[in-house]
Write a protein that holds these residues in place. Structure first.
Motif, short mmCIF file in Angstrom:
data_model
loop_
_atom_site.label_atom_id
_atom_site.label_comp_id
_atom_site.label_asym_id
_atom_site.label_seq_id
_atom_site.Cartn_x
_atom_site.Cartn_y
_atom_site.Cartn_z
N HIS A 1 7.60 17.03 -10.96
CA HIS A 1 7.28 15.68 -11.42
C HIS A 1 5.78 15.43 -11.54
N GLY A 2 4.99 16.49 -11.46
CA GLY A 2 3.55 16.33 -11.62
C GLY A 2 2.85 15.76 -10.40
N ASN A 3 3.42 15.95 -9.20
CA ASN A 3 2.82 15.49 -7.94
C ASN A 3 2.42 14.02 -7.98
N PRO A 4 3.39 13.12 -8.17
CA PRO A 4 3.05 11.69 -8.31
C PRO A 4 2.74 10.98 -6.99
N PHE A 5 3.14 11.60 -5.86
CA PHE A 5 2.99 10.93 -4.57
C PHE A 5 2.24 11.81 -3.59
N TYR A 6 1.65 11.16 -2.59
CA TYR A 6 1.25 11.86 -1.38
C TYR A 6 1.94 11.13 -0.22
N TYR A 7 2.08 11.81 0.94
CA TYR A 7 3.03 11.34 1.93
C TYR A 7 2.40 11.15 3.31
N PHE A 8 2.99 10.21 4.04
CA PHE A 8 2.65 9.93 5.44
C PHE A 8 3.90 10.10 6.27
N CYS A 9 3.75 10.56 7.51
CA CYS A 9 4.89 10.65 8.41
C CYS A 9 4.42 10.52 9.86
N GLN A 10 5.39 10.33 10.74
CA GLN A 10 5.16 10.40 12.18
C GLN A 10 5.80 11.69 12.69
N ALA A 11 5.09 12.35 13.59
CA ALA A 11 5.61 13.61 14.13
C ALA A 11 5.09 13.79 15.54
N SER A 12 5.81 14.57 16.31
CA SER A 12 5.36 14.92 17.65
C SER A 12 4.32 16.02 17.57
N THR A 13 3.50 16.13 18.62
CA THR A 13 2.37 17.06 18.59
C THR A 13 2.81 18.51 18.54
N THR B 1 0.81 -1.22 0.00
CA THR B 1 0.00 0.00 0.00
C THR B 1 0.84 1.26 0.00
N SER B 2 2.12 1.14 0.40
CA SER B 2 2.97 2.33 0.51
C SER B 2 4.42 1.93 0.34
N VAL B 3 5.24 2.89 -0.04
CA VAL B 3 6.68 2.67 -0.17
C VAL B 3 7.38 3.45 0.95
N PRO B 4 8.25 2.80 1.74
CA PRO B 4 8.92 3.49 2.84
C PRO B 4 10.25 4.11 2.42
N LEU B 5 10.48 5.32 2.85
CA LEU B 5 11.79 5.97 2.74
C LEU B 5 12.12 6.60 4.08
N GLN B 6 13.40 6.86 4.30
CA GLN B 6 13.83 7.41 5.59
C GLN B 6 14.76 8.59 5.37
N PHE B 7 14.49 9.66 6.13
CA PHE B 7 15.35 10.85 6.09
C PHE B 7 16.21 10.96 7.34
N SER B 8 15.68 10.54 8.48
CA SER B 8 16.43 10.68 9.73
C SER B 8 16.15 9.50 10.65
N ARG B 9 17.02 9.34 11.64
CA ARG B 9 16.83 8.36 12.71
C ARG B 9 17.03 9.05 14.05
N GLY B 10 16.24 8.60 15.03
CA GLY B 10 16.37 9.16 16.37
C GLY B 10 15.28 10.17 16.67
N ARG C 1 2.79 18.04 0.28
CA ARG C 1 1.81 16.97 0.00
C ARG C 1 1.81 15.87 1.06
N PHE C 2 2.15 16.22 2.29
CA PHE C 2 1.89 15.30 3.39
C PHE C 2 0.42 15.44 3.76
#
Length: 553
Positions: free
Chosen positions: A260-272, A181-190, A288-289
Motif C-alpha cells: 500500500h505504499g507505506n501509508p502509516f507508521y505505528y505506535f505500540c505498548q510493549a514490555s521491556t 493525531t492518531s487512529v487506534p486499532l486493537q489486535f489483542s487484550r490482556g 514500521r513501528f
C-alpha cells in the motif's frame, strides 16, 4: 444557584436513537492538550470503545457520537436521543458525571460503560440508569435485548472474557479522523505479567486474546480507505504478550504496508523483554513501528520485585532501552516513585536513569493504588488507603491515595525537584538529541538519503500546512509556504526559554544528524506540552499540597 431539576421520563420501549458520548479530559501529561492547537488537532485518539459498541449495535438503531474533546455536547444532541451512552476512563470521572447530569436533567436514559464504571461501579450507580460493564462484546447485546422490551436491568456484567475473533471492526465513520493525531486499532487484550499496581490484568486477564490477522488487516484497510494517512496506534496492553502470534502479525503487516505504499507508521505498548528477542524486535521495526511505550517503573531491583514486575528484573534495563533505540525505535517510558523498597536516594536514581537512558518523553508518577488491583487490596488490608481519597484519582503528579512509609513533605520536595529537572527544556532536548543519535545510521550517503525521504513522509503527514497542501495536490511551493506558516505559529506561541532551546535543538540536529531532521517536530511538540504541563499544573499542585501539609502541621 438555581437547583437542577431531575425529571425521570417513562422509558420509551424500543427507542432507536442512541447518542454515544465521550467525556472531556482535563490536561494530562499524555493528553498533549497544550500542543494540539499548534498542530491543528483536537485530541489524541478517537474513542475506540464507543466505536466498537456502535459496531455491535444492529443497523436499525440511529447512532451519533460526540467526543467532547473535539466538540461540545449540545442540548440539541441530547434532545435528539432516546438514550445517552457514556464511556469513560478514570481521569474523565468528573466530566462524566457532569455530562450525565445534563442528560438526566433532560429526561434521558443514561447508560455507563468503559474502564472507569467497570472498576468503580459503586461510584457510578447514582449517576446512571444502567451500567454495562466489563467487555461490551458480552454485555452490550444483553442490554439491547432487554431495551427492546422496555425492561433494561440496572447492571450488565460478565466474568467471562470476549472472543476477540468475534469483535467487530470499529465504526470509524462516526468520527472525523482528521481531528485526531492518531487512529487506534486493537489486535489483542490482556497481558501475561502480574504487576501489582496494574488494573489491566484485573479487567482483561493475564491470557492475551487475539483477533485473526486477516481481521486486523481488514480494519487497517478501512482506515486506509477513509483517506487517513499518518500514525496508527495499536493500543494493545502489551503487543508482544503472545510473542509467536505477534511475529506473525508483524510479518503480515510488513507485507501490507509495502503493498500500500507505506501509508502509516505505528505506535505500540510493549514490555521491556522485547529487547531480549532480536527476531521479534526486527519484525517490529520492519513493520514500521517507530514509537514504543515501555513501563520502566524504577531502576530499583528491590522495588521491581516488590511490585511483581519480574519481567524488568532480568538483565540491565539501561541495556534494554539502548537495544530498542539502536534497533530504530523511539522509546517512551513510564516511571513510578513511592514503592516501599524505594530508598531516600530514589529520586536521584530516577533522574540519573532517565538521563542515561535518553528517554525524552517520560511520565513520572507517585505510586497510586487503582481500584480492583492487588495493590489496592493490599493497601486496604494494611490500613494504608487515605480516608476519603481511596478512589479520588486526580492524576496530577504528586497525588497518591496511599500512605507512604516516610514523611510526605520531603517526598513532595524531592518529587518537585525531579520533575523540574527532567521536564526542563535543557535536559529534555539533551535526551532528545541523544535518542536520535542512537538510532541506526548508515555510512552510505544513498541510504541516508532514503532514510531522510522516508522520515520526511512521516513529517509531512503531521504538519498542518504541509498536509493541507499535499491533500489538495498543490505545488511544492504551497507546501513550503504551509511549513513556514506552521513554524511561525508554532514557535511564536512558546515560552521564550523553551523556544530558544528548541531552536538550538533544531540547529544541532540539522548539523550533526540531518537525516533525522523531520523528527525534531515530534520532539518539540511533546516537549512543549510536558514543559508547560509541568510549569503550569504539576509544580503548582505540588506546592499547594506542600503548603497544605505545613498548615496541617
Amino acid at each position: 444557584m438555581t437547583p437542577v431539576l431531575y425529571v425521570k421520563l417513562p422509558l420509551m420501549s424500543g427507542g432507536r436513537r442512541f447518542l454515544l458520548v465521550y467525556p472531556r479530559f482535563e490536561p494530562t501529561m499524555w493528553g498533549l492538550q497544550y500542543t494540539l492547537p499548534l498542530i491543528g488537532k483536537k485530541s489524541l485518539l478517537p474513542p475506540l470503545g464507543l466505536m466498537t459498541v456502535a459496531a455491535l449495535t444492529p443497523p436499525e438503531y440511529e447512532l451519533r457520537l460526540v467526543d467532547m474533546n473535539v466538540r461540545p455536547l449540545t442540548d440539541a444532541d441530547l434532545d435528539w436521543a432516546d438514550a445517552v451512552l457514556f464511556s469513560a476512563m478514570l481521569p474523565q470521572r468528573e466530566a462524566l458525571f457532569a455530562a450525565a447530569a445534563r442528560a438526566k436533567a433532560r429526561g434521558k436514559y443514561i447508560v455507563f460503560g468503559g474502564p472507569f464504571p467497570t472498576s468503580c461501579a459503586e461510584d457510578c450507580r447514582d449517576h446512571a440508569d444502567t451500567l454495562v460493564i466489563n467487555e461490551a462484546e458480552l454485555t452490550w447485546p444483553r442490554f439491547l435485548a432487554d431495551w427492546t422490551t422496555g425492561r433494561p436491568q440496572p447492571t450488565y456484567a460478565s466474568e467471562e472474557k470476549a472472543d476477540m475473533t468475534k469483535s467487530p471492526a470499529p465504526r470509524l465513520d462516526l468520527v472525523d479522523l482528521a481531528a485526531y493525531t492518531s487512529v487506534p486499532l486493537q489486535f489483542s487484550r490482556g497481558c501475561p505479567f502480574q504487576c501489582e499496581f496494574c488494573d489491566i490484568i484485573v479487567m482483561l486477564g493475564r491470557v492475551p486474546r487475539l483477533k485473526n490477522i486477516d481481521q486486523f488487516l481488514s480494519e487497517l484497510q478501512s482506515v486506509y480507505d477513509r483517506g487517513y494517512r499518518g500514525q496508527v496506534s495499536v493500543v494493545d496492553d502489551n503487543l508482544i504478550g503472545n510473542g509467536r502470534e505477534a511475529r506473525r502479525l508483524l510479518e503480515a503487516l510488513r507485507v501490507w504496508n509495502e503493498s500500500h505504499g507505506n501509508p502509516f507508521y505505528y505506535f505500540c505498548q510493549a514490555s521491556t523483554n522485547l529487547a531480549d528477542d532480536p527476531a521479534l524486535l526486527k519484525a517490529l521495526v520492519d513493520a514500521r513501528f517507530v514509537l514504543v511505550f515501555v513501563g520502566i517503573e524504577t531502576p530499583s531491583l528491590e522495588s521491581l520485585r516488590e511490585t511483581k514486575k519480574f519481567q524488568n528484573t532480568r538483565g540491565s534495563l539501561l541495556d534494554r532501552v539502548l537495544t530498542l533505540q539502536k534497533a530504530g525505535l523511539h522509546v517512551m517510558g513510564g516511571f513510578i516513585v513511592g514503592f516501599d523498597n524505594d530508598g531516600p536516594d530514589i529520586f536521584e536514581k530516577q533522574k540519573a536513569f532517565i538521563a542515561a537512558a535518553a528517554i525524552p518523553n517520560v511520565y513520572i508518577s507517585p505510586l497510586v493504588a487503582l481500584p480492583g488491583t492487588p495493590l489496592y487490596d493490599r493497601m486496604g488490608r494494611e490500613g494504608r488507603l487515605i480516608p476519603g481519597e481511596e478512589k479520588n484519582h486526580t492524576f496530577i503528579s504528586g497525588y497518591t491515595n496511599i500512605r507512604f512509609p516516610w514523611p510526605m513533605g520531603p517526598f513532595l520536595d524531592n518529587h518537585r525537584e525531579l520533575l523540574s529537572t527532567v521536564y526542563g527544556a535543557k535536559a529534555y532536548f539533551q535526551r532528545s538529541f541523544e535518542s536520535l543519535r542512537r538510532l541506526p545510521r548508515s555510512r552510505n550517503p544513498w541510504h541516508r538519503w532514503k532514510t531522510w525521504r522516508a522520515e520526511m513522509r512521516v513529517f509531512f503527514s503531521v504538519v498542518p500546512g504541509v498536509r493541507a497542501a499535499r491533500l489538495q495536490r498543490r505545488s511544492p511551493w504551497a507546501a513550503w509556504r504551509g511549513l513556514v506558516a506552521t513554524a511561525r505559529g508554532f514557535f511564536g506561541g512558546m515560552d521564550p526559554t523553551f523556544r530558544w532551546a528548541a531552536l538550538r535543538f533544531v540547529v544541532r540536529v540539522a548539523f550533526f544528524l540531518p537525516e533525522r531532521l523531520p523528527w525534531v517536530f515530534h520532539f518539540i511538540c511533546m516537549g512543549y506540552h510536558f514543559n508547560r504541563m509541568t510549569r503550569e499544573r504539576l509544580l503548582p499542585e505540588l506546592d499547594r499540597r506542600r503548603a497544605a501539609l505545613e498548615v496541617a502541621a
